[in-house]
Design a protein around this motif. Structure first.
Motif, PDB file in Angstrom:
ATOM      1  N   HIS A   1      51.839  34.271  -8.964  1.00  0.00           N
ATOM      2  CA  HIS A   1      52.620  34.403  -7.858  1.00  0.00           C
ATOM      3  C   HIS A   1      54.085  35.198  -8.191  1.00  0.00           C
ATOM      4  CE1 HIS A   1      54.345  30.809  -9.995  1.00  0.00           C
ATOM      5  NE2 HIS A   1      55.571  31.235  -9.748  1.00  0.00           N
ATOM      6  N   PHE A   2      54.679  35.730  -7.354  1.00  0.00           N
ATOM      7  CA  PHE A   2      56.152  36.311  -7.621  1.00  0.00           C
ATOM      8  C   PHE A   2      56.912  36.062  -6.260  1.00  0.00           C
ATOM      9  CE2 PHE A   2      53.673  39.585  -5.531  1.00  0.00           C
ATOM     10  CZ  PHE A   2      54.773  40.215  -4.651  1.00  0.00           C
ATOM     11  N   ASP A   3      58.258  35.955  -6.329  1.00  0.00           N
ATOM     12  CA  ASP A   3      59.200  35.628  -5.127  1.00  0.00           C
ATOM     13  C   ASP A   3      59.783  36.859  -4.907  1.00  0.00           C
ATOM     14  OD1 ASP A   3      58.201  33.168  -5.665  1.00  0.00           O
ATOM     15  OD2 ASP A   3      60.060  32.345  -6.771  1.00  0.00           O
ATOM     16  N   PHE A   4      59.852  37.233  -3.462  1.00  0.00           N
ATOM     17  CA  PHE A   4      60.682  38.142  -2.821  1.00  0.00           C
ATOM     18  C   PHE A   4      61.241  37.673  -1.536  1.00  0.00           C
ATOM     19  CE2 PHE A   4      60.761  42.694  -1.068  1.00  0.00           C
ATOM     20  CZ  PHE A   4      61.473  43.265  -1.931  1.00  0.00           C
ATOM     21  N   LEU A   5      62.371  38.019  -1.591  1.00  0.00           N
ATOM     22  CA  LEU A   5      63.046  37.911  -0.173  1.00  0.00           C
ATOM     23  C   LEU A   5      62.859  36.487   0.697  1.00  0.00           C
ATOM     24  CD1 LEU A   5      63.035  41.453   1.336  1.00  0.00           C
ATOM     25  CD2 LEU A   5      65.008  40.276   0.005  1.00  0.00           C
ATOM     26  N   GLY A   6      62.818  35.338  -0.056  1.00  0.00           N
ATOM     27  CA  GLY A   6      62.750  33.973   0.430  1.00  0.00           C
ATOM     28  C   GLY A   6      61.557  33.496   0.278  1.00  0.00           C
ATOM     29  N   TYR A   7      60.318  34.671   0.172  1.00  0.00           N
ATOM     30  CA  TYR A   7      58.909  34.407   0.156  1.00  0.00           C
ATOM     31  C   TYR A   7      58.204  34.039  -1.145  1.00  0.00           C
ATOM     32  CZ  TYR A   7      57.984  34.781   5.276  1.00  0.00           C
ATOM     33  OH  TYR A   7      58.172  34.603   6.615  1.00  0.00           O
ATOM     34  N   ARG A   8      57.271  33.434  -1.124  1.00  0.00           N
ATOM     35  CA  ARG A   8      56.323  33.427  -2.731  1.00  0.00           C
ATOM     36  C   ARG A   8      55.135  33.955  -2.428  1.00  0.00           C
ATOM     37  NH1 ARG A   8      56.638  28.663  -6.912  1.00  0.00           N
ATOM     38  NH2 ARG A   8      58.236  30.072  -7.673  1.00  0.00           N
ATOM     39  N   PHE A   9      54.764  35.143  -2.777  1.00  0.00           N
ATOM     40  CA  PHE A   9      53.434  35.533  -2.841  1.00  0.00           C
ATOM     41  C   PHE A   9      52.650  35.195  -3.817  1.00  0.00           C
ATOM     42  CE2 PHE A   9      56.187  38.805  -0.648  1.00  0.00           C
ATOM     43  CZ  PHE A   9      55.470  39.156   0.329  1.00  0.00           C
ATOM     44  N   ARG A  10      51.263  34.203  -3.393  1.00  0.00           N
ATOM     45  CA  ARG A  10      50.495  33.475  -4.507  1.00  0.00           C
ATOM     46  C   ARG A  10      49.016  34.002  -4.157  1.00  0.00           C
ATOM     47  NH1 ARG A  10      52.011  27.403  -4.210  1.00  0.00           N
ATOM     48  NH2 ARG A  10      49.956  27.248  -2.637  1.00  0.00           N
TER      49      ARG A  10
ATOM     50  N   ARG B   1      48.378  34.968  -0.173  1.00  0.00           N
ATOM     51  CA  ARG B   1      49.116  34.385   0.972  1.00  0.00           C
ATOM     52  C   ARG B   1      50.763  34.169   0.942  1.00  0.00           C
ATOM     53  NH1 ARG B   1      44.611  29.741   2.436  1.00  0.00           N
ATOM     54  NH2 ARG B   1      43.459  31.072   3.560  1.00  0.00           N
ATOM     55  N   ARG B   2      51.336  34.234   1.649  1.00  0.00           N
ATOM     56  CA  ARG B   2      52.567  33.974   1.733  1.00  0.00           C
ATOM     57  C   ARG B   2      53.216  32.566   1.809  1.00  0.00           C
ATOM     58  NH1 ARG B   2      56.267  38.223   5.459  1.00  0.00           N
ATOM     59  NH2 ARG B   2      54.803  39.828   5.428  1.00  0.00           N
ATOM     60  N   PHE B   3      53.925  32.031   1.126  1.00  0.00           N
ATOM     61  CA  PHE B   3      54.578  30.635   1.319  1.00  0.00           C
ATOM     62  C   PHE B   3      55.893  30.725   1.464  1.00  0.00           C
ATOM     63  CE2 PHE B   3      50.252  30.367  -0.509  1.00  0.00           C
ATOM     64  CZ  PHE B   3      49.700  29.168  -0.109  1.00  0.00           C
ATOM     65  N   ILE B   4      56.674  29.719   1.679  1.00  0.00           N
ATOM     66  CA  ILE B   4      58.154  29.409   1.429  1.00  0.00           C
ATOM     67  C   ILE B   4      58.455  29.562   0.180  1.00  0.00           C
ATOM     68  CG2 ILE B   4      60.078  28.413   2.334  1.00  0.00           C
ATOM     69  CD1 ILE B   4      58.678  27.785   4.905  1.00  0.00           C
TER      70      ILE B   4
ATOM     71  N   ALA C   1      54.709  32.535   6.968  1.00  0.00           N
ATOM     72  CA  ALA C   1      54.249  31.864   5.933  1.00  0.00           C
ATOM     73  C   ALA C   1      52.999  31.069   6.271  1.00  0.00           C
ATOM     74  CB  ALA C   1      55.462  30.717   5.799  1.00  0.00           C
ATOM     75  N   TYR C   2      52.316  30.842   5.183  1.00  0.00           N
ATOM     76  CA  TYR C   2      50.881  29.901   5.457  1.00  0.00           C
ATOM     77  C   TYR C   2      51.183  28.723   6.200  1.00  0.00           C
ATOM     78  CZ  TYR C   2      46.689  27.585   4.309  1.00  0.00           C
ATOM     79  OH  TYR C   2      45.438  26.963   4.322  1.00  0.00           O
TER      80      TYR C   2
END
Length: 545
Positions: free
Chosen positions: A411-420, A429-432, A477-478
């Motif tokens: 995963h990595f974080d970008f602009l408030g989202y976590r791509f995992r 998927r995008r998570f908060i 987000a998911y």
């Protein structure tokens, strides 16, 4: 350099007789004393009568004389200003009406759209010069656009709409508004005479989302914010033309969602080797001399350059003590002009990556480079480190890393989202982001205390705007994330009802049957999950039409 208009050309600064009469009536009876009594509302310090707090804008006899000249009866004797020569205005209107339209209306609109220029500040001739390119690629005469009453009025409207706190002079937006016309006239005259000097910014410390740390925020005075807004409106189109298309932060017509959408697209296309970049203390480390070199590459107006330098060198006042003067690095976070200058300093990096064929998405100092192989990602990181050293910046050693999104749970974080990358279907998927989620809960907790004396509908009315804001940004987000957050909010409300029924602890067990989800729906509680479903149904219906 843009030449001045000839007598036969319509000019944006000319006003007809009716407009002049309205301005005359608005200014009739001036000058009033600036700095009326203040209650200190919205400020850290109640200073009472502020008449002595703002003498700098009015002390100059030249400024006072220039303002009086705009007041009827102040020149030409007792009858001066009463007589009007309508022939000049009529001739101008006649000449303007005979000027043929040489450009298609759609082409004109395309110019404004392309360069995101402010109408009333920029002219079509300036935009055409910007589009066609200037001789020497530099602008020589711009300061008159900054001190223009029209520009300052537009800048004041923008500052007023953004609200914000007071600066070191304790003058609030409301206090400035009471005498805005005279204040803007005074600012205009100081800019013309070269006597304008920005005040130190007031430093306040605000919580860093998701941590116990705090970060500094500089609050300029309202007057300085107005001048910075005017300056930005004048110079932004010049730099906007030079900015790379993959830069999204603090640019007109672009935003976080555009940047996130681009990251999504590239990940699905197979760019799964991600260089996650974090510049340590970026806004506080921008070297002034190198930044000014970039500005001077496009602007040669000495008074504009002096104005920008004065903001970079602005002092900092904390708890009534001047603690920073004559700085050599950094631009104030909170200043209107700072995001534009910050984008300008990273613009060479944007084009370096573009020339190398590297996919990059940047929002201010948050950026990711997306590569198709691990080897390319390592090469990109090495180039980035070399460029940062040459630019006088430092990459955060722990937060700057390469992530292989082809691996499960990466995963990595970008602009408030976590791509995992998920484990089962191996989808990205995008998570908060956890820090963002923690920040959301911190905002909701004060509104849902068990000891709250408000009735449930009142609590929900305060809670819904926060939840709508969360949905507006995080609806991609998911779905499980939104459902869990909904459950947590309802749990907080059940705890309030449980306590009012002489129960102890959190809402649990039978409380879910006593106050089911539909109970809160009937009271109008905004549901993140339901809002997401409605949005998906709406999009599907629109696609089938």
């Amino acid at each position: 350099m843009i030449r001045p208009g000839k007598s036969g050309e319509p000019a944006s600064d000319e006003r007809n007789h009716d407009q002049t009469t309205q301005e005359t009536e608005a200014l009739d009876g001036a000058l009033r004393v600036v700095g009326d009594s203040m209650s200190g509302k919205g400020c850290d310090v109640n200073t009472g009568d502020l008449a002595g707090e703002v003498p700098d804008l009015w002390a100059s006899s030249g400024v006072r004389a220039a303002i009086r000249a705009k007041i009827p009866g102040s020149s030409g004797g007792a009858k001066g200003g009463r007589k009007a020569d309508p022939s000049n205005n009529m001739n101008h209107e006649t000449e303007s009406a005979t000027v043929p339209r040489t450009r298609d209306k759609q082409a004109e609109e395309a110019l404004w759209t392309e360069f995101k220029a402010e109408r009333g500040v920029w002219s079509e001739k300036m935009l055409m010069a910007l589009q066609g390119g200037l001789k020497g690629k530099k602008w020589f005469s711009l300061i008159d656009k900054v001190w223009s009453e029209r520009t300052l009025q537009l800048a004041w409207e923008k500052v007023a709409s953004n609200a914000g706190g007071c600066g070191v002079d304790n003058i609030t937006i409301g206090h400035f508004a009471k005498d805005s016309k005279n204040r803007l006239l005074a600012v205009s005259e100081h800019l013309k005479q070269g006597t304008y000097q920005p005040k130190p910014v007031k430093r306040v410390w605000i919580p860093k989302p998701g941590t116990k740390e705090q970060r500094p925020l500089g609050i300029p005075t309202v007057t300085d914010r107005v001048v910075q807004a005017a300056l930005r409106m004048v110079i932004e189109p010049i730099f906007e033309k030079e900015f790379a298309p993959h830069s999204y932060g603090f640019r007109p017509g672009r935003g976080c969602k555009d940047a996130l959408r681009q990251v999504d697209i590239k990940l699905k296309e197979g760019y799964v080797h991600v260089v996650d970049v974090d510049i340590k203390g970026y806004f506080d480390s921008i070297p002034h001399d190198r930044l000014m070199e970039l500005v001077q590459g496009h602007i040669s107006d000495g008074r504009i350059l002096k104005l920008i330098k004065s903001y970079l060198k602005q002092g900092v006042m904390e708890e009534k003590e001047l603690i920073e003067t004559n700085k050599q690095d950094g631009t104030q976070q909170g200043a209107v002009i700072s995001p534009l200058l910050a984008n300008l300093y990273l613009n060479p990096l944007d084009w370096l990556m573009a020339q190398e064929g590297i996919t990059m998405v940047r929002y201010a100092d948050d950026m990711v480079m997306l590569c198709q192989s691990a080897k390319q990602a390592e090469q990109v990181l090495a180039k980035l480190q070399k460029w940062s050293e040459q630019a006088g910046l430092t990459l955060h050693p722990e937060k700057t890393k390469i992530v292989d999104m082809g691996q499960a749970r990466s995963h990595f974080d970008f602009l408030g989202y976590r791509f995992r990358r998920t484990v089962g279907k191996m989808q990205i998927r995008r998570f908060i982001r956890p820090k963002s989620l923690k920040n959301i809960r911190q905002r909701i907790r004060p509104l849902t205390k068990r000891t709250s004396g408000r009735c449930l509908p009142s609590i929900i009315s305060k809670l819904n705007p926060v939840l709508r804001g969360v949905h507006e940004y995080f609806h991609h987000a998911y779905k499980g994330e939104l459902s869990r957050l909904d459950g947590w909010v309802r749990g907080r409300l059940r705890s309030i009802l449980r306590k009012r029924n002489k129960g102890k602890g959190k809402g649990k067990g039978k409380d879910h049957f006593k106050w089911p989800n539909c109970y809160f729906d009937r009271h109008g509680l905004f549901s993140l999950e339901q809002a997401r479903r409605k949005q998906i149904i709406s999009l599907r219906n629109g696609a089938n039409c």
